[in-house]
Each structure stands twice: as C-alpha cells, then as structure tokens.
Design an enzyme around this catalytic site. Structure first.
Site, PDB file in Angstrom:
ATOM      1  CG  ASP A 110      -2.162   0.875   1.019  1.00  0.00           C
ATOM      2  OD1 ASP A 110      -2.020   2.045   0.606  1.00  0.00           O
ATOM      3  OD2 ASP A 110      -3.276   0.375   1.254  1.00  0.00           O
ATOM      4  CG  LEU A 119      -8.422   5.804  12.744  1.00  0.00           C
ATOM      5  CD1 LEU A 119      -8.076   6.479  14.061  1.00  0.00           C
ATOM      6  CD2 LEU A 119      -7.343   4.810  12.344  1.00  0.00           C
ATOM      7  CB  CYS A 226      -8.403 -14.346 -15.425  1.00  0.00           C
ATOM      8  SG  CYS A 226      -8.846 -13.576 -17.010  1.00  0.00           S
ATOM      9  CB  CYS A 243     -15.548   2.948   0.510  1.00  0.00           C
ATOM     10  SG  CYS A 243     -13.819   3.208   0.955  1.00  0.00           S
ATOM     11  CB  CYS A 329      -6.657 -16.692 -18.552  1.00  0.00           C
ATOM     12  SG  CYS A 329      -8.459 -16.769 -18.732  1.00  0.00           S
ATOM     13  CB  CYS A 449     -19.027  16.985  -5.965  1.00  0.00           C
ATOM     14  SG  CYS A 449     -17.278  16.836  -6.379  1.00  0.00           S
TER      15      CYS A 449
END
Length: 493
Positions: A110, A119, A226, A243, A329, A449
C-alpha cells in the site's frame, strides 16, 4: 483546587502518559523494522520447515485439531507466501487473520498513509499511527500479535512497471483494492505469473467475493477463469464509486476481508496451490498426505454476494468458466491482443481516468477561497451534486442540491438543475421566456461535490448544453472537503 478538578487532571495526565508510551513503542518498532537487514524479494525455494515449534503447536492448536487443517494443512500455511494488496478496510482484517492463522510470509502493499477517516473500518490502525504508512502501521500491529510470521513491506503503488516483479514472488494474492484499474492489473499479472487471486470489494452495505485464476482440474489449462473472463470490459467511469464517495459500513467491509482470509486458508490448507511451484522440501511434499481434503475436488466457478440489510444476506451465483478468447488467460483470435509480460496494457486508457483526474481547463475551475468570496452575490448560484444524505450532513449556505445520480441517469443535465438555477436567479417564467436559461443571463453557476470529481463531470455537461451558453460555469477544486479545511462553516467527513 477541588478534589474533582485534581482527579480530572490526574486522569488526563495518565491518558497523556499512556499515549506517549504507545508512541515510543511505535517508534521503537519502526526503528527495529528499518534497521533490520533488507529481505530479498527474489524467492526461489522457501526455507524448509521440518516441523512446528512447541509454541506454534500451542498457538495454532484450536485449528490444528480440525480435520480440515491438521498438521499437513498447518505446515502448508507455514510454507506459503501471501501478498495482500491494499491495507485498508479489506486488507486489515484479512492480514490479521492470516497472520494469526500462521501463514509463513505476508507481503503487505500500500502507498497510503493512515488518516483519521480510516479508523472506523481499518482495524489495524490507531490514532498513534496517523500520518504513518499503512504498511508499517499494520506490520507493527501484526508482529505484536504473531512475531513468527515474516512480514515484507511494499510501500508503493502497484503499477504496470512493478506488478509482475512483486506478484511472482508470492504463492497467493489477496486483492483488497477499490478500483477496477488495479483489479485488472492484479489479475493480468497473476495470470502471467501463474498465481491465484482472492478478490473482494465492498460498498455501502454490500460486498462481493470471487477467486480468479484458481488451480482446477475441470478447466483447460488447469486454471479457472480470470477477472477478465467475468468482466471483459470495465464499467463506465462515471459508475465507479469508491467507499470515500459512496460510503461503506465498517462491519460490511470487515466481513468481506474476513471472508478473503477464510478463502485463502481453505485454498492453502487444501494443497490447491502446490501445482504452482515445486515443494520446498520432502516435509512439504508430505503435507499432501491424508488429513486434509486435498486439491482433487474441482469446484465450479462462483461468486459470493453479501447484502447486510437483506433477510438472507449471503447468496452464491454460479459463474461461467474461462472464456476461450480471453485476452489474458485464453487464446484471442488476434494473437496481438494477448496480454504478456512485455505487453501489459495501459490501464488508465482501458478503464478511463482515475478518481482524481482533471477533466476541465484550469480557467473553468475555482478554488474554495474564490467561491467563498463570491457567496451572496446576486449573480452567483452554487449547485451541490452530493446525495441528499451527505447534503443533509453539511452544506454551503444558499447552495441548491441536485444529486449526481440524476445527472447519470439520462447522460444529460437534469431538469432539477435548470429549476434550481432559475429559482435561485428569481428570473421570469421560463415558459414565457421560451427557453430555459434565458432569464438567467450573466449568471455564474458554481458546481460543488465532495472531492471535486463529480462536479467536473456535471460542469462539463452544463458547458456543453446550449441553454447555458450565456453563463459562466465552473466547478470547485477539492469540493466540500477542501471548503471545510480552508473556508469553514461546513464539516469535513
């Protein structure tokens, strides 16, 4: 000074002392991590592990005694290398349970830093770690619970330049990311490297999970479909909601992360991954002995759906197998389309611009400070495209709410927008004027926004509509979050 005041002061000092001790412990752990010899990411054969230690027998005893795990399954876990991509709401619970289960090597990837807004769902991070890399925060917490695991930090964003180099050094990958660009990249690199991916996502109150490129005897080539077999084309850019934009319930993303860890344990302990590489030792080869279910039972491809507010929250959908013409694949009709190590595509072009892309010319964008000084002027209209729930939490005084979902439905400027501008403009009846917008000449319409992404798309749509030809149309850089930080009067969430 009263006894009550003294008592409160003592409590405050004790809390401050505890926080300082936690910070010192965190810094010492980070120093230990940074001063440790660098761990090689070039794996050939993992270190042979002839047996579990006495401490490990005790630590893992509750799962060892299950026939689905047993000693062979626990040894497989110990000799397996798992890469977790994304140490957020999905990656935190997944990493916690895989570390606790005794996976021998955990790679954590990350590039982000811990923020306060993480949190409520990212359970490995705490206040003491705000501003630190998520990877280091997670490793500190994981090592405190299980120091037997080898933790490999990858503090970087995954991209087409490093994906294959990193993924090929692991046996199993958990995709805990939140954007199609990265999911396609992870899947393509995993196909090239011959690795299985456990992929999950969560948004609002729902989630889904699927295993891709899984070893199986029921598919040609020995592997299941895949990511591209299920989704050959990416979703429209405007339909992709993170999210951070759409929201997510903490327990929902936690459930999906735990299910990823569970699926990983099932795959590893069954021996399904052993065809991906040669056994590390005679002991690991012996792990195929009776005591676990083994990889011999092919399972049909399926996808798990979770809807937390449904009376029956879990549903499983049977999926089709590999696409023969899949460019990743399979064997496409045009060999030039086949994705290989040397032809990994540009995912920005394939999936469209990312969430922080700039769609407008700088002259068509305003800072929050500029708009803050304009509020209250007769010729200025502020339109907020956040949904009704977010608008109800906090809003700029005098702004009108036209949720972005209305803009998406018809692919054009919604009627609610024209009404909002006309009402704010106190113009003549548009039916009498004969044309919407005619009574609002000279207006500047500022579109706002949450983060400055949806507002760009909305502003662009208005600019392209001939009814707004006499208006100055701009959007607000950084959205309501930037407004809260620099202007005030609203809250950041």
């Amino acid at each position: 000074m009263s006894d009550t005041t003294n008592h409160q002061r003592i409590i405050a000092l004790e809390a401050e002392n505890a926080a300082l001790k936690a910070r010192i412990a965190s810094l010492e752990a980070r120093l230990q991590l940074n001063s440790a010899p660098p761990q090689s990411l070039t794996h050939t054969t993992p270190t042979a592990t002839p047996e579990l230690s006495a401490e490990e027998y005790l630590r893992y005893g509750r799962q060892l005694i299950m026939p689905q795990i047993g000693l062979p399954g626990q040894l497989r876990l110990k000799n397996t290398r798992v890469l977790i991509i994304g140490i957020g709401g999905l990656g935190c619970p997944a990493a916690s349970y895989l570390s606790s289960a005794g996976v021998g090597t955990l790679g954590l990837l990350d590039h982000d830093l811990v923020e306060l807004s993480n949190l409520h769902r990212q359970i490995l991070h705490t206040l003491a770690y705000i501003g630190r890399p998520k990877v280091l925060s997670a490793i500190d917490r994981l090592r405190a619970a299980n120091p037997n695991v080898t933790y490999i930090p990858h503090i970087t964003a995954l991209d087409k330049e490093n994906a294959l180099e990193i993924i090929q050094n692991y046996d199993l990958v958990l995709d805990c990311t939140d954007h199609p660009r990265v999911r396609y990249l992870v899947s393509d690199a995993a196909v090239i490297a011959g690795k299985t991916v456990v992929s999950a996502s969560a948004l609002k109150t729902e989630g889904q999970l699927v295993v891709v490129n899984k070893p199986t005897s029921s598919e040609e080539g020995g592997r299941g479909p895949c990511y591209r077999c299920y989704w050959p084309r990416p979703p429209p850019t405007e339909s992709v909601v993170s999210c951070g934009e759409g929201g997510v319930l903490g327990p929902v993303v936690g459930v999906m992360g735990v299910l990823q860890a569970l699926e990983a344990v099932k795959i590893i302990s069954s021996g399904a991954l052993e065809g991906q590489r040669a056994p590390a030792s005679a002991n690991e080869a012996a792990a195929g002995s009776p005591g676990t279910e083994g990889p011999s039972k092919p399972e049909p491809a399926s996808m798990l759906f979770f809807s937390s507010y449904s009376p029956t929250p879990f549903k499983t959908l049977r999926m089709k197998g590999r696409r023969a013409d899949c460019i990743s694949c399979g064997t496409p009709s045009d060999p030039a389309l086949k994705i290989t190590a040397s032809t990994i595509p540009d995912y920005d072009n394939f999936c469209g611009p990312g969430p922080d892309a700039v769609l407008l010319d700088p002259k068509d964008r305003r800072t929050v400070m500029e708009v803050g000084e304009m509020i209250g002027r007769e010729n200025v209209v502020v339109v907020d495209t956040r949904d009704e729930t977010q608008f109800g939490i906090t809003s700029v005084g005098g702004s009108r709410n036209v949720p972005f979902v209305l803009w998406q439905r018809g692919g054009k400027v919604p009627e609610e927008f024209w009404r909002a501008v006309e009402e704010e403009g106190n113009s003549a009846d548009p039916q009498e004027e004969g044309e919407k917008g005619k009574g609002t000449k000279g207006k500047e319409v500022v579109i706002l926004c949450r983060r400055g992404n949806d507002s760009q798309e909305a502003a662009k749509m208005v600019m392209e509509d001939p009814r707004a030809r006499d208006w100055k149309v701009t959007d607000v850089v950084g959205g309501i979050g930037e407004w809260a930080r620099k202007v005030g009067g609203v809250v950041e969430y």
